[in-house]
Structure formats: structure tokens, C-alpha cells
Scaffold this motif. Structure first.
Motif, PDB file in Angstrom:
ATOM      1  N   PHE A  52       0.859  -1.195   0.000  1.00  0.00           N
ATOM      2  CA  PHE A  52       0.000   0.000   0.000  1.00  0.00           C
ATOM      3  C   PHE A  52       0.891   1.240   0.000  1.00  0.00           C
ATOM      4  O   PHE A  52       1.065   1.885   1.036  1.00  0.00           O
ATOM      5  N   PRO A  53       1.467   1.581  -1.165  1.00  0.00           N
ATOM      6  CA  PRO A  53       2.384   2.733  -1.241  1.00  0.00           C
ATOM      7  C   PRO A  53       1.736   4.038  -0.782  1.00  0.00           C
ATOM      8  O   PRO A  53       2.420   4.936  -0.315  1.00  0.00           O
ATOM      9  N   GLY A  54       0.408   4.122  -0.897  1.00  0.00           N
ATOM     10  CA  GLY A  54      -0.311   5.307  -0.446  1.00  0.00           C
ATOM     11  C   GLY A  54      -0.544   5.324   1.053  1.00  0.00           C
ATOM     12  O   GLY A  54      -1.203   6.231   1.565  1.00  0.00           O
ATOM     13  N   GLY A  55      -0.019   4.334   1.739  1.00  0.00           N
ATOM     14  CA  GLY A  55      -0.104   4.292   3.192  1.00  0.00           C
ATOM     15  C   GLY A  55      -1.490   3.982   3.719  1.00  0.00           C
ATOM     16  O   GLY A  55      -2.262   3.221   3.135  1.00  0.00           O
ATOM     17  N   LYS A  56      -1.788   4.603   4.843  1.00  0.00           N
ATOM     18  CA  LYS A  56      -3.023   4.359   5.583  1.00  0.00           C
ATOM     19  C   LYS A  56      -4.263   4.577   4.709  1.00  0.00           C
ATOM     20  O   LYS A  56      -5.193   3.768   4.731  1.00  0.00           O
ATOM     21  N   GLU A  57      -4.274   5.630   3.940  1.00  0.00           N
ATOM     22  CA  GLU A  57      -5.434   5.946   3.098  1.00  0.00           C
ATOM     23  C   GLU A  57      -5.696   4.825   2.091  1.00  0.00           C
ATOM     24  O   GLU A  57      -6.827   4.360   1.946  1.00  0.00           O
ATOM     25  N   GLU A  58      -4.663   4.379   1.407  1.00  0.00           N
ATOM     26  CA  GLU A  58      -4.819   3.312   0.417  1.00  0.00           C
ATOM     27  C   GLU A  58      -5.251   2.004   1.087  1.00  0.00           C
ATOM     28  O   GLU A  58      -6.091   1.268   0.558  1.00  0.00           O
ATOM     29  N   LEU A  59      -4.689   1.721   2.244  1.00  0.00           N
ATOM     30  CA  LEU A  59      -5.076   0.530   2.994  1.00  0.00           C
ATOM     31  C   LEU A  59      -6.552   0.597   3.377  1.00  0.00           C
ATOM     32  O   LEU A  59      -7.287  -0.383   3.233  1.00  0.00           O
ATOM     33  N   PHE A  60      -7.008   1.750   3.839  1.00  0.00           N
ATOM     34  CA  PHE A  60      -8.402   1.872   4.255  1.00  0.00           C
ATOM     35  C   PHE A  60      -9.365   1.799   3.076  1.00  0.00           C
ATOM     36  O   PHE A  60     -10.500   1.369   3.224  1.00  0.00           O
ATOM     37  N   VAL A  61      -8.929   2.216   1.893  1.00  0.00           N
ATOM     38  CA  VAL A  61      -9.745   2.029   0.695  1.00  0.00           C
ATOM     39  C   VAL A  61      -9.913   0.522   0.445  1.00  0.00           C
ATOM     40  O   VAL A  61     -11.017   0.052   0.166  1.00  0.00           O
ATOM     41  N   ALA A  62      -8.835  -0.240   0.583  1.00  0.00           N
ATOM     42  CA  ALA A  62      -8.907  -1.699   0.413  1.00  0.00           C
ATOM     43  C   ALA A  62      -9.814  -2.322   1.473  1.00  0.00           C
ATOM     44  O   ALA A  62     -10.580  -3.247   1.180  1.00  0.00           O
ATOM     45  N   VAL A  63      -9.758  -1.810   2.700  1.00  0.00           N
ATOM     46  CA  VAL A  63     -10.631  -2.299   3.773  1.00  0.00           C
ATOM     47  C   VAL A  63     -12.094  -2.022   3.406  1.00  0.00           C
ATOM     48  O   VAL A  63     -12.959  -2.895   3.545  1.00  0.00           O
ATOM     49  N   ALA A  64     -12.374  -0.833   2.929  1.00  0.00           N
ATOM     50  CA  ALA A  64     -13.748  -0.480   2.553  1.00  0.00           C
ATOM     51  C   ALA A  64     -14.253  -1.359   1.417  1.00  0.00           C
ATOM     52  O   ALA A  64     -15.405  -1.798   1.424  1.00  0.00           O
ATOM     53  N   GLN A  65     -13.386  -1.619   0.446  1.00  0.00           N
ATOM     54  CA  GLN A  65     -13.780  -2.493  -0.659  1.00  0.00           C
ATOM     55  C   GLN A  65     -14.089  -3.897  -0.147  1.00  0.00           C
ATOM     56  O   GLN A  65     -15.081  -4.506  -0.547  1.00  0.00           O
ATOM     57  N   LEU A 121     -11.656   7.277  -0.693  1.00  0.00           N
ATOM     58  CA  LEU A 121     -12.672   6.380  -0.148  1.00  0.00           C
ATOM     59  C   LEU A 121     -14.033   7.059  -0.086  1.00  0.00           C
ATOM     60  O   LEU A 121     -15.023   6.515  -0.545  1.00  0.00           O
ATOM     61  N   SER A 122     -14.080   8.244   0.454  1.00  0.00           N
ATOM     62  CA  SER A 122     -15.353   8.950   0.538  1.00  0.00           C
ATOM     63  C   SER A 122     -15.861   9.340  -0.843  1.00  0.00           C
ATOM     64  O   SER A 122     -17.051   9.295  -1.104  1.00  0.00           O
ATOM     65  N   ALA A 123     -14.949   9.712  -1.723  1.00  0.00           N
ATOM     66  CA  ALA A 123     -15.356  10.126  -3.060  1.00  0.00           C
ATOM     67  C   ALA A 123     -15.980   8.969  -3.830  1.00  0.00           C
ATOM     68  O   ALA A 123     -16.920   9.161  -4.586  1.00  0.00           O
ATOM     69  N   VAL A 124     -15.502   7.744  -3.606  1.00  0.00           N
ATOM     70  CA  VAL A 124     -15.997   6.605  -4.359  1.00  0.00           C
ATOM     71  C   VAL A 124     -17.142   5.914  -3.640  1.00  0.00           C
ATOM     72  O   VAL A 124     -18.192   5.688  -4.197  1.00  0.00           O
ATOM     73  N   CYS A 125     -16.935   5.570  -2.378  1.00  0.00           N
ATOM     74  CA  CYS A 125     -17.907   4.737  -1.660  1.00  0.00           C
ATOM     75  C   CYS A 125     -19.026   5.529  -1.024  1.00  0.00           C
ATOM     76  O   CYS A 125     -20.077   4.973  -0.747  1.00  0.00           O
ATOM     77  N   GLY A 126     -18.817   6.795  -0.761  1.00  0.00           N
ATOM     78  CA  GLY A 126     -19.800   7.544  -0.004  1.00  0.00           C
ATOM     79  C   GLY A 126     -20.896   8.183  -0.811  1.00  0.00           C
ATOM     80  O   GLY A 126     -21.801   8.770  -0.262  1.00  0.00           O
ATOM     81  N   ARG A 127     -20.828   8.082  -2.120  1.00  0.00           N
ATOM     82  CA  ARG A 127     -21.843   8.717  -2.947  1.00  0.00           C
ATOM     83  C   ARG A 127     -23.110   7.878  -2.987  1.00  0.00           C
ATOM     84  O   ARG A 127     -23.052   6.672  -3.224  1.00  0.00           O
ATOM     85  N   PRO A 128     -24.256   8.494  -2.772  1.00  0.00           N
ATOM     86  CA  PRO A 128     -25.515   7.740  -2.822  1.00  0.00           C
ATOM     87  C   PRO A 128     -25.712   6.994  -4.136  1.00  0.00           C
ATOM     88  O   PRO A 128     -26.250   5.906  -4.151  1.00  0.00           O
ATOM     89  N   ALA A 129     -25.238   7.566  -5.244  1.00  0.00           N
ATOM     90  CA  ALA A 129     -25.414   6.894  -6.537  1.00  0.00           C
ATOM     91  C   ALA A 129     -24.690   5.560  -6.555  1.00  0.00           C
ATOM     92  O   ALA A 129     -25.165   4.591  -7.141  1.00  0.00           O
ATOM     93  N   VAL A 130     -23.525   5.486  -5.927  1.00  0.00           N
ATOM     94  CA  VAL A 130     -22.782   4.230  -5.865  1.00  0.00           C
ATOM     95  C   VAL A 130     -23.569   3.223  -5.044  1.00  0.00           C
ATOM     96  O   VAL A 130     -23.723   2.066  -5.425  1.00  0.00           O
ATOM     97  N   ASP A 131     -24.093   3.654  -3.895  1.00  0.00           N
ATOM     98  CA  ASP A 131     -24.880   2.765  -3.040  1.00  0.00           C
ATOM     99  C   ASP A 131     -26.085   2.225  -3.802  1.00  0.00           C
ATOM    100  O   ASP A 131     -26.365   1.035  -3.772  1.00  0.00           O
ATOM    101  N   ARG A 132     -26.806   3.109  -4.476  1.00  0.00           N
ATOM    102  CA  ARG A 132     -27.993   2.688  -5.220  1.00  0.00           C
ATOM    103  C   ARG A 132     -27.625   1.728  -6.335  1.00  0.00           C
ATOM    104  O   ARG A 132     -28.334   0.759  -6.583  1.00  0.00           O
ATOM    105  N   THR A 133     -26.515   1.981  -6.999  1.00  0.00           N
ATOM    106  CA  THR A 133     -26.094   1.112  -8.090  1.00  0.00           C
ATOM    107  C   THR A 133     -25.775  -0.285  -7.568  1.00  0.00           C
ATOM    108  O   THR A 133     -26.195  -1.277  -8.153  1.00  0.00           O
ATOM    109  N   CYS A 134     -25.036  -0.371  -6.466  1.00  0.00           N
ATOM    110  CA  CYS A 134     -24.693  -1.674  -5.889  1.00  0.00           C
ATOM    111  C   CYS A 134     -25.951  -2.450  -5.538  1.00  0.00           C
ATOM    112  O   CYS A 134     -26.103  -3.612  -5.898  1.00  0.00           O
TER     113      CYS A 134
END
Length: 145
Positions: A52-65, A121-134
Motif C-alpha cells: 500500500f504505497p499510499g499508506g493508511k489511506e490506500e489501505l483503508f480504501v482496500a478495507v472499505a472495498q 474512499l469517501s469520493a468513491v464509496c460515499g456517494r448515494p449513486a454508488v450505493d444505489r447502483t450496488c
């Protein structure tokens, strides 16, 4: 995941993501450091930054996924077969009961809300459109089967 990763590398990366998820879900993102994740998983900082070269942020994106997949897979497993209104009602009651047992929050939403609003993470996962699509895709697959 980097191309050409060995089986051992994949296992280490998966251990980091799973361990980070455990620590984050127990303590919240704001109280978790890279050192905490490394101590929990028995890995070094150099290993964490290798995967996770991006550190904590990149790791937490993987956790969210991972959490998103876990939540959606859990829901999908309970959706077959939903061939009657009674089956839909039972699924709804189970779904709401699961969220109620966690204090009424979806684990993914809790994770996303703990991350800075400007993060990937917030930009990708937090959008209502993403939630509705899933959810729409998930329900659509069940409806067609």
C-alpha cells in the motif's frame, strides 16, 4: 494489487487488509495508526508500504472495498430465492435485524463516514449513486434468477 504478485505476497496483502478491518471496526479509523495495523498483523511497516504505497489511506480504501464485498455477498446469499412477497418480507426483517444488532448502521457507511471527506474512499464509496447502483445490481440479479 500489483501484477505478478506471488501467493505469499497475496497472502500478506490479504492479512494486512483483514487485520486493518478488524482494528478499524473495533476502534474506528481515527484511533488506528499504521503501527497498530502492523502490530495486529505481525507485519513490518516496509511490508505495509510495499503493498500500500499510499499508506493508511490506500489501505483503508482496500478495507472499505473488502467490507462492501462482505456486506453485499452476505445480502446476496440471503436473497435466493426471493420468489414471493413472504420471502421478500423475511429478507427485509433479517436485513433490518442485522443492522439493528450493530446499532442501526451499515458497517461500510460507518467506515466511509470516518474517513476525511476529500479522500478517495469517501469520493468513491460515499456517494448515494454508488450505493444505489450496488443495491440495484444485486436486487436485479436476484429478480432475474
Amino acid at each position: 494489487m500489483p501484477k505478478g504478485m506471488t501467493a505469499k505476497g497475496e497472502a500478506t496483502r490479504a492479512r494486512l487488509v483483514a487485520g486493518a478491518a478488524e482494528v478499524v471496526m473495533a476502534r474506528g479509523i481515527s484511533d488506528v495508526t499504521v503501527d497498530d495495523v502492523c502490530a495486529h498483523t505481525g507485519t513490518s511497516k516496509s511490508q505495509l508500504f510495499h503493498y500500500f504505497p499510499g499508506g493508511k489511506e490506500e489501505l483503508f480504501v482496500a478495507v472499505a472495498q473488502q467490507e462492501a464485498e462482505r456486506v453485499l455477498d452476505g445480502m446476496a446469499a440471503r436473497m435466493n430465492p426471493l420468489t414471493s412477497w413472504a420471502a421478500w418480507e423475511l429478507w427485509r426483517v433479517q436485513l433490518l435485524g442485522e443492522f439493528d444488532s450493530r446499532g442501526g448502521d451499515c458497517p461500510l457507511r460507518v467506515l466511509v463516514n470516518q474517513v476525511a471527506p476529500a479522500s478517495e474512499l469517501s469520493a468513491v464509496c460515499g456517494r448515494p449513486a454508488v450505493d444505489r447502483t450496488c443495491w440495484s445490481n444485486l436486487v436485479g440479479r436476484v429478480w432475474q434468477s
